[in-house]
Motif scaffolding. Structure first.
Motif, short mmCIF file in Angstrom:
data_model
loop_
_atom_site.label_atom_id
_atom_site.label_comp_id
_atom_site.label_asym_id
_atom_site.label_seq_id
_atom_site.Cartn_x
_atom_site.Cartn_y
_atom_site.Cartn_z
N TYR A 120 0.84 -1.19 0.00
CA TYR A 120 0.00 0.00 0.00
C TYR A 120 0.88 1.25 0.00
N LEU A 121 0.83 2.02 -1.06
CA LEU A 121 1.60 3.26 -1.27
C LEU A 121 3.11 3.05 -1.33
N LEU A 122 3.56 1.81 -1.36
CA LEU A 122 5.00 1.55 -1.44
C LEU A 122 5.59 2.14 -2.72
N GLY A 123 4.94 1.91 -3.84
CA GLY A 123 5.42 2.49 -5.10
C GLY A 123 5.42 4.00 -5.08
N ALA A 170 9.75 1.73 -7.64
CA ALA A 170 8.34 2.11 -7.81
C ALA A 170 7.75 1.41 -9.03
N LEU A 171 8.52 1.38 -10.12
CA LEU A 171 8.06 0.70 -11.34
C LEU A 171 7.74 -0.76 -11.07
N TRP A 172 8.62 -1.41 -10.32
CA TRP A 172 8.41 -2.82 -10.01
C TRP A 172 7.08 -3.01 -9.28
N VAL A 173 6.82 -2.16 -8.29
CA VAL A 173 5.57 -2.25 -7.53
C VAL A 173 4.38 -2.03 -8.46
N PHE A 174 4.45 -1.00 -9.30
CA PHE A 174 3.32 -0.70 -10.18
C PHE A 174 3.11 -1.79 -11.23
N GLU A 175 4.20 -2.42 -11.65
CA GLU A 175 4.08 -3.54 -12.59
C GLU A 175 3.39 -4.72 -11.91
N LYS A 176 3.83 -5.06 -10.70
CA LYS A 176 3.27 -6.21 -9.99
C LYS A 176 1.81 -5.99 -9.60
N THR A 177 1.43 -4.76 -9.33
CA THR A 177 0.04 -4.47 -8.95
C THR A 177 -0.82 -4.14 -10.18
N GLU A 178 -0.20 -4.23 -11.34
CA GLU A 178 -0.88 -3.96 -12.61
C GLU A 178 -1.51 -2.57 -12.68
N TYR A 208 2.53 2.99 -13.78
CA TYR A 208 3.69 2.35 -14.40
C TYR A 208 4.18 3.19 -15.59
N HIS A 209 3.27 3.58 -16.45
CA HIS A 209 3.64 4.37 -17.63
C HIS A 209 4.13 5.77 -17.23
N TYR A 210 3.51 6.34 -16.22
CA TYR A 210 3.94 7.66 -15.77
C TYR A 210 5.39 7.62 -15.26
N VAL A 211 5.69 6.69 -14.36
CA VAL A 211 7.03 6.61 -13.78
C VAL A 211 8.04 6.20 -14.85
#
Length: 185
Positions: free
Chosen positions: A115-118, A144-152, A157-160
């Motif tokens: 939660y909010l880690l990314g 952050a990218l990794w977190v956003f990728e894993k949480t779909e 993801y595209h922003y970062v």
């Protein structure tokens, strides 16, 4: 919150929040619900570009939270740390921003939550970038990218990913126009 976000009436929303806080204040310390209302109030002030007042309210919420014998939702501290980090960044107080992003990251790890880690990793990376620590900034943004990728979370993801590309191409404007990212409210 509805008045603020749907009607976009800052003054009326502040009036309603302060009124609700005054109704509940019976003792010296706040309840968990009052602290959540304080968080909303602090975020509203930050979004209304009054970062100093917003941070003051959010820091007060942390102090009140520390007096509670039991916290209903451990994620509330993460939300506080992230919002404080973001507000300090907006004020160009990058060391403070990094300090609170780190607190958010540590709480995520302690609670074993994403939660909010990314968001916290991104905020830390953004502040590091503005401090000319490009390599470390990209490292945190990649976390952050990794977190956003894993949480779909494709939007973040595209922003970062775009922000990292701008930095790597030496094409990032450092004008604070990129600081507002989609959020959890």
């Amino acid at each position: 919150m509805c008045v603020y976000y749907l009607e976009q009436n800052f003054n009326k929303s502040i009036e309603l929040i302060e009124s609700s806080l005054s109704l509940g204040k019976k003792g010296k310390f706040s309840t968990f619900e009052e602290i959540e209302i304080l968080i909303s109030l602090g975020v509203f002030y930050c979004e209304y570009i009054n970062y100093k007042k917003g941070v003051s309210i959010l820091l007060n919420a942390i102090d009140n939270l520390n007096f509670l014998p039991f916290i209903k939702d451990d994620k509330v501290k993460i939300r506080l740390y992230y919002n404080i980090s973001k507000a300090y960044h907006q004020q160009k107080l990058f060391n403070e921003s990094i300090k609170y992003a780190n607190k958010g990251i540590k709480n995520c790890i302690k609670l074993k939550t994403i939660y909010l880690l990314g968001h916290c990793y991104y905020q830390k990376g953004e502040s590091l970038f503005y401090m000319e620590q490009t390599e470390n900034a990209i490292k945190n943004m990649n976390e952050a990218l990794w977190v956003f990728e894993k949480t779909e979370d494709k939007l973040l993801y595209h922003y970062v990913s775009s922000e990292i590309n701008k930095i790597e191409r030496l094409n990032h404007p450092k004008d604070f126009s990129d600081v507002i990212i989609p959020e959890l409210r």
